[in-house]
Structure formats: structure tokens, C-alpha cells
Design a protein around this motif. Sequence first.
Motif, PDB file in Angstrom:
ATOM      1  N   LEU A  78       0.836  -1.196   0.000  1.00  0.00           N
ATOM      2  CA  LEU A  78       0.000   0.000   0.000  1.00  0.00           C
ATOM      3  C   LEU A  78       0.876   1.254   0.000  1.00  0.00           C
ATOM      4  O   LEU A  78       0.563   2.244  -0.676  1.00  0.00           O
ATOM      5  CB  LEU A  78      -0.920  -0.021   1.220  1.00  0.00           C
ATOM      6  N   VAL A  79       1.969   1.224   0.749  1.00  0.00           N
ATOM      7  CA  VAL A  79       2.872   2.379   0.780  1.00  0.00           C
ATOM      8  C   VAL A  79       3.530   2.589  -0.576  1.00  0.00           C
ATOM      9  O   VAL A  79       3.722   3.729  -1.024  1.00  0.00           O
ATOM     10  CB  VAL A  79       3.934   2.174   1.880  1.00  0.00           C
ATOM     11  N   PHE A  80       3.862   1.497  -1.287  1.00  0.00           N
ATOM     12  CA  PHE A  80       4.579   1.602  -2.556  1.00  0.00           C
ATOM     13  C   PHE A  80       3.649   1.792  -3.756  1.00  0.00           C
ATOM     14  O   PHE A  80       4.138   1.903  -4.880  1.00  0.00           O
ATOM     15  CB  PHE A  80       5.429   0.339  -2.785  1.00  0.00           C
ATOM     16  N   GLN A  81       2.315   1.779  -3.542  1.00  0.00           N
ATOM     17  CA  GLN A  81       1.395   1.967  -4.661  1.00  0.00           C
ATOM     18  C   GLN A  81       1.630   3.318  -5.326  1.00  0.00           C
ATOM     19  O   GLN A  81       1.965   4.300  -4.676  1.00  0.00           O
ATOM     20  CB  GLN A  81      -0.049   1.876  -4.188  1.00  0.00           C
ATOM     21  N   GLN A  82       1.413   3.380  -6.640  1.00  0.00           N
ATOM     22  CA  GLN A  82       1.761   4.569  -7.409  1.00  0.00           C
ATOM     23  C   GLN A  82       0.579   5.497  -7.660  1.00  0.00           C
ATOM     24  O   GLN A  82       0.659   6.404  -8.486  1.00  0.00           O
ATOM     25  CB  GLN A  82       2.356   4.135  -8.745  1.00  0.00           C
ATOM     26  N   ASP A  83      -0.532   5.262  -6.955  1.00  0.00           N
ATOM     27  CA  ASP A  83      -1.659   6.166  -7.157  1.00  0.00           C
ATOM     28  C   ASP A  83      -1.530   7.430  -6.313  1.00  0.00           C
ATOM     29  O   ASP A  83      -2.362   8.326  -6.409  1.00  0.00           O
ATOM     30  CB  ASP A  83      -2.973   5.455  -6.825  1.00  0.00           C
ATOM     31  N   ARG A  84      -0.505   7.506  -5.448  1.00  0.00           N
ATOM     32  CA  ARG A  84      -0.277   8.700  -4.646  1.00  0.00           C
ATOM     33  C   ARG A  84       1.093   9.278  -4.980  1.00  0.00           C
ATOM     34  O   ARG A  84       2.010   8.561  -5.386  1.00  0.00           O
ATOM     35  CB  ARG A  84      -0.340   8.389  -3.139  1.00  0.00           C
ATOM     36  N   ASP A  85       1.230  10.566  -4.780  1.00  0.00           N
ATOM     37  CA  ASP A  85       2.495  11.228  -5.067  1.00  0.00           C
ATOM     38  C   ASP A  85       3.543  10.813  -4.021  1.00  0.00           C
ATOM     39  O   ASP A  85       3.249  10.752  -2.821  1.00  0.00           O
ATOM     40  CB  ASP A  85       2.313  12.744  -5.033  1.00  0.00           C
ATOM     41  N   PRO A  86       4.784  10.528  -4.453  1.00  0.00           N
ATOM     42  CA  PRO A  86       5.816  10.147  -3.475  1.00  0.00           C
ATOM     43  C   PRO A  86       6.035  11.192  -2.385  1.00  0.00           C
ATOM     44  O   PRO A  86       6.365  10.843  -1.249  1.00  0.00           O
ATOM     45  CB  PRO A  86       7.068   9.966  -4.338  1.00  0.00           C
ATOM     46  N   ALA A  87       5.868  12.465  -2.728  1.00  0.00           N
ATOM     47  CA  ALA A  87       6.054  13.510  -1.712  1.00  0.00           C
ATOM     48  C   ALA A  87       5.022  13.379  -0.594  1.00  0.00           C
ATOM     49  O   ALA A  87       5.317  13.647   0.582  1.00  0.00           O
ATOM     50  CB  ALA A  87       5.965  14.893  -2.359  1.00  0.00           C
ATOM     51  N   GLU A  88       3.810  12.931  -0.963  1.00  0.00           N
ATOM     52  CA  GLU A  88       2.768  12.749   0.050  1.00  0.00           C
ATOM     53  C   GLU A  88       3.095  11.566   0.959  1.00  0.00           C
ATOM     54  O   GLU A  88       2.916  11.639   2.189  1.00  0.00           O
ATOM     55  CB  GLU A  88       1.435  12.517  -0.649  1.00  0.00           C
ATOM     56  N   ILE A  89       3.619  10.492   0.346  1.00  0.00           N
ATOM     57  CA  ILE A  89       4.017   9.332   1.148  1.00  0.00           C
ATOM     58  C   ILE A  89       5.150   9.722   2.103  1.00  0.00           C
ATOM     59  O   ILE A  89       5.155   9.361   3.285  1.00  0.00           O
ATOM     60  CB  ILE A  89       4.457   8.171   0.229  1.00  0.00           C
ATOM     61  N   GLU A  90       6.102  10.490   1.573  1.00  0.00           N
ATOM     62  CA  GLU A  90       7.225  10.927   2.401  1.00  0.00           C
ATOM     63  C   GLU A  90       6.753  11.798   3.562  1.00  0.00           C
ATOM     64  O   GLU A  90       7.240  11.661   4.699  1.00  0.00           O
ATOM     65  CB  GLU A  90       8.241  11.690   1.555  1.00  0.00           C
ATOM     66  N   ALA A  91       5.796  12.689   3.310  1.00  0.00           N
ATOM     67  CA  ALA A  91       5.278  13.553   4.378  1.00  0.00           C
ATOM     68  C   ALA A  91       4.615  12.728   5.475  1.00  0.00           C
ATOM     69  O   ALA A  91       4.762  13.013   6.675  1.00  0.00           O
ATOM     70  CB  ALA A  91       4.292  14.558   3.791  1.00  0.00           C
TER      71      ALA A  91
END
Length: 775
Positions: free
Chosen positions: A152-165
Motif C-alpha cells: 500500500l505504501v509503494f502503490q503509485q496512485d499517490r504522489d511520493p512527496a505525500e508518502i514521504e510527508a
Amino acid sequence: MDTVAFWSRRLAEHLVPAEAASAGRVGEAYVAGGRRRRDLLRAAAAEPGGFGGGGAGELPIILDALRVVSGDLLGLLASHPLVNLLMLLALRSGRPAAGFGVPPRAPRPGPAASPDPAPVLDQTIAGLRNRLRAQGVAGDRAESLTYDTLKLVFQQDRDPAEIEAFLRALSGSPPAGPPAGPATTRALAGRGGDSSDWLLPPWLWFYFLGVLAPGVPGALDGLRQDADGMTVLVGSLLTNAERGAAALLTATGALEFLPALLLLAGIAGVLFPGARGRWAEHRHRLLPSDDPVIEAMTAFVRSHAPAAGVRLGERHDRLARVYPVGWREARVAVYPPLVSLWSRDREAARAVLLHEVAHLRQGDHLIVGLAGPFAWVVRMWGAALAVLTPVSAVYLVADGAGGSSLFAAVLKVVAALPITLILPVAGLWAAELSADRYAMSAVGPAALARALGPARPRAHPVLRALALLSHPPLRLRLWAARLWPGGTAALAALWPLAIVVRIAAIVVFQLIALNLTGSSFGESVRTVIGWLPERLSPARTQLTEITALLVAWPLIAPLWLRVWTPVHASRQRFAPYLVSALVPGLLASGSLGAGPSTGSGPAGPVPGATATVTAVVTTAAPQATADRTGLIDDRPWTGQELPVDLRIQAPYRKLEQHGDDPEWRSVAAGWLGAGAWRAERDGRLAFSDLAKRPGLRPTEGGWLRIGDTVTFWLPVERDAAGETMIIEINGTIDLSGGQAVMDALWARKPDGSAADLGSFPDLEFTAVLDVSTAP
């Protein structure tokens, strides 16, 4: 917080749908930390009289596990495209890469991928799985949650910057419990918050507050008096023909600045942490870095200490050092060898970082670490001792001064320094061993042992010896690692055992000094046995304080942790500390002190720099004893045959006091003026206390004549504030001008105890003597 709430709902919807409705509030409470987080993770019992309660939900446990591995995840996200990570995860789990039905997108432009993310990903999977299991999740469930969460963390439907935040919000929040690792496999249900089992009593702080701090009022004055004495010694070096002797005494006398400088260095480190931090970064060229590895280290460090940061240095002879930037803030200086270790052995590198973080969590970052003035003073004085000891021995033996008063003075100074260093060095060792225990509580003893292991190049023997003044021997640290999680009682007793070692060192010193004065070994032993209980009993108060601290430490430890980091911790077990309290308790009940004196008696305690100025610089001839009367120059004194009586004639030519007791000058002058000195033919010197003033008891001293100069010394016992201290009158009597002129100093004799830093006035006087043949 919106990012945290969004990702909390996202995780709940895919992993634990039953908790999705409250997921936003759960995420906010978890990031807030403290009691709110503990309430989320606690498996509470049923409310009395109610319908019962439920255990901790799985969503807080998943968030907690993500926080533990957030450092690794941030490093992976910064250096590898999401699609590559997702495919690699699919290979590890044996499931489709699409995971939740979201088609993979083309990788976004970004930094070049590092050669092989597999080792880091494997460590991330293991850390996440271990944390889930430690929080009570069953094995199969923990396995599936591990892979589904990472997908779920590695899914590409979200921007990496959002995951990082989101990950940074988790890693920057106050920790609620011990991170994953071998030491956390026991269930934590019902134990909300951190454990304090790793934390040893802060003996370094006790040394400052319980040993050195009581001497603050007299420390500056004592330092000034030592400086005055050194000025006289330097003047003697410039004018005295015996330049070698004066130079040697000047160098050894400089060592006596140690107690005052230890206190001043500790005060400077505590009061000015910001200045120390700026100096450390300037002196060691420490800079921030946007390298993914450094960012991953920073995230990991902040997951354990939110007020900590990381700076990158250039040196290749060390891994990491902590230094303060505020009273409750610190930074960890990391160096290229640790960056390399981070890639080779992530757990060992984490052990190093956790060791440095522990110094902040236990509050000694203000004293130890990079650019620490206290540890620097200890090392430099140790180096001075290592140099001056052989130089002193070679010079004195070559000059034939083996039995001289100069030899005795140098011996006393050189012997006093290691005795003074025992307690601060023990405090530094205890701080390092306690920091090791925190690292082991997180990543296990094996990782710490690898970080300490023999893979490092061996340093020069001199450098290794100096390192022992601030860090315990490698074998001791590895022995403590093998004992983990046991060994608490033995390590907590390190400081009390150092007291025993200090007492033993003082006894050995006294035996050697007594033998140098002509006493037989049997007489020396009997003297020390009779002297020890009486001279060491005043320190019972300090031993009682140590015992009380050990007994109460399980209750104090969580509060001490909260002073330095916003952490709620559980108390420790009482049993190990009750065992370690036996050592100081028995010493206190037996009237043996933690702050022992280097004593009185024929050998006398260690003289101060000012106390040896007049008595020793002018001569290097043999010391007078009853067994060596054949070497005594027994010519008449101003025409009077020995033995002679000496009386001070008023007025004094000079009568100067250095100290803050306004009454002492007149009391001492009257006591001296009303008394009579008697110099025997065999070199003994006595004083008849005709005034019979209570609290002052002169003992037997000695004299030695070279030419027309007589060097003398007379110990005097003085009762003050319920304790007995040794003060000494020493100086010279000039017989060359047709009359006898006494030039002397009356001062306390330092003995290596805390009372050395107290305020006691020194009295310098010069007077003409009336000399008459004694009956």
C-alpha cells in the motif's frame, strides 16, 4: 495532520476495514504521542461494572510498526522508483505486483537508483514483522499485514512527496515504546510507553551534584590560590640555581589544578550547550547533508529522539559522536565509516546511532561527547600524568634525590592525580555502558557487538590508554553485551565499586609514603589500620546518598527520562538495585567513606601547590627521619646548641590571609604567638600549644638544614563543621643574618576528597624567632 488522517483512513480501509470510521482520529492521536498514544496501544482490562472493553486495535499497531521502519522506508523512497520497489516486494511475497488492483505507472524522473535495494528492503520487512509480533499480532496475521502494508505504501496512485510527508510525520512524533529488535519480543500488552530497564543511575551527574557541587563556593578561590602558588614556583624556576628541581615541581604542581578545572569544565558544558554545539560544528566541519542515507539516518534518530538531528563530518577514525545544541536538544555527528556501515550492516549502524541518542535520553549529552570540556580535561590531565611520572622518576633517581623532600612532594602530587580521577572516570564509564544498554534494548546485543567488533583498525597504544579515561575497555562493553538483558546489578554497582578501588588506592599510597619516611612495613600497616576508620567516617553522608539513590532508582528512572525527552516510561525492577545498594550500604554502616582522604599520619596527605612553594623548591636534600640522624646537620642555630626552643617575636613582618574566614587570621596569629616550637637534634619538630585552643592539635613534624636554610613542616589537626582536617605549617627558617627568620605558609593539605574544593583560608606569615637552647 491532514496527511496523517488521510493515510490512516487509507490503511484502515484496505487492511482493517472495521476500524476505518475512526481511523482519522486514531492517526492524529498516535502522532500526538504521550498519553494519547499509550491509550491507543494499551490492552485495557474491562471497566469495573461495565460491559467490558476491547483490546488495542490493529491500526495503531500498524502505525507504530511503520514508525519503527520509517527511516528505511524514507531511504528507499528517496533512492528508488516506486514501481521498482513494488516489483521487488512482489518477488519477496510471491503475490501480484498490482496488489490492490492499481496498475503500475511508469517511474517518475528522480535520483538514480542505488545498485541493490534488496538488503534494505529485507531489513524493512523483518523490522515491520518483528514489531507487529512484539505488539501481540499472531504470526500469520503479522506476515500478511507486513506485505500488504508495504504494498500500500509503494502503490503509485499517490504522489511520493505525500508518502514521504506521512512517514516523516510518524518518525518525527514522540516514540511510545521500544523499537523492534531481539529485546522486544516479549509481549508489551499492559505496558504502555517506553521501558526504562536499560537506564543506569546517572553517576556522572551524581559526581557533579553530590561530590563537586558542594565545593562551588571555594573552587574559584582554590583555583586562585593554586595559581598564586604556581606563580611563585615559576619565579623560583627563573631565579633558583636548581632549575631542574624547580621545573619538575612546577610541572607536577600544575596537576593539582585538576579538581577545580573538572568542576569548571562541567559547569561550562551544562550552562553553554549552544556555544559548545556551534564550536563543535565549526571545529570539526560538520554540515547538514541531503544525501538519502543521511536523511534515512536522521529519520531513524528522530524516531527515538525527536529533538535530535544529524550532521555529516569528514574524519575516518570514528563512527559517530553526540554533541548538544541545547539543554534538551542534541545532534549526532556521523562520519564516512558509519555511512559505509549503514549499507553493509544496517543493524550495527543503528546500534551506533542509538548509543549516541541514548546520551541525550539519559541527559549526559551535556557532559560527554564531541567537544565536551569535561572529558577533555580528564584526558589531558591523564596524559600529563603519563608524561610526568617517568620523567620525575628518571630525574630524581639520576639526581640522587630518592629520599629527598622534593621526591616526597613529587610523589604525593603524582599519586594524588590517579586517585582524583577514579570517580570521574567511573562516571564516564557508567554513562557509556548505559548508552550501550539502550542500543541493545532496540537492536539486540549481537548488533552492538558487531559495531564494537575487531573489524576496526587498532589505534596506537597511547591513544587506546587515553581513550580508557572516557570510554570503558572494549572487553568490558562486550561482557556487558553478553549479559544483556541481565547484568543490571553489576553495572549499577560500578560507581560504588569505584569507591572501593579508590579506598584501596589511598591505602596503598599511605603504605608507600609511610615506608619512605622510615617506618617498617608492620608499623605502616598498623598506622593505616588505625587511621582508616577515623579519617574516612565523615563521608558516611555521601555513601548514604548513594544507597538511597540505588534503592529508589526504579521509581526515579522514568522521571529522569522525562527531564530530557518527552517520554513516559515504566519503572524498573527493584531487585537488581537492592543488590547493588549492598556495597555502599555496608561501607556506610562500617564508617568507610565514598570521599576518602589521602590521610594524615607521618606521611601526611598530598600537599597543595601553594603548600610546597617555600618548603620544597629551595632544596632537594634528604628528608629528616629518626632513622637517619647521622645525616642531619646539627650545627648550632644562631649560636644555640640543639635542641632549641623557638618563639615568634611580635610583630609579624608579614601576616596575609587568603580566604573568606574573617576570624581565622587573628585566631591563627594568636595561637602561633602563644606557642613554642622545639627542634630536636635528630630532625624532629614539635609545637607546644600553650594557648590550649580547642579544635587545634599539633602533631609531630620535622626539619632539615642545608647550609643556613632550615626547611620545616608541622601537621596540625583542626576540627571544623564536625569533621577533622589536616592543615600544615611549612616553610623555611633563615639563619644567615645573625637572627632566625621564619617564612611559612599555613594551609589545608588536599587529600583527594570532596572537601578539597571547600573554602579554607591560607595564612602566609613572616616573623623573627627567639632561639634558645631547650632544657
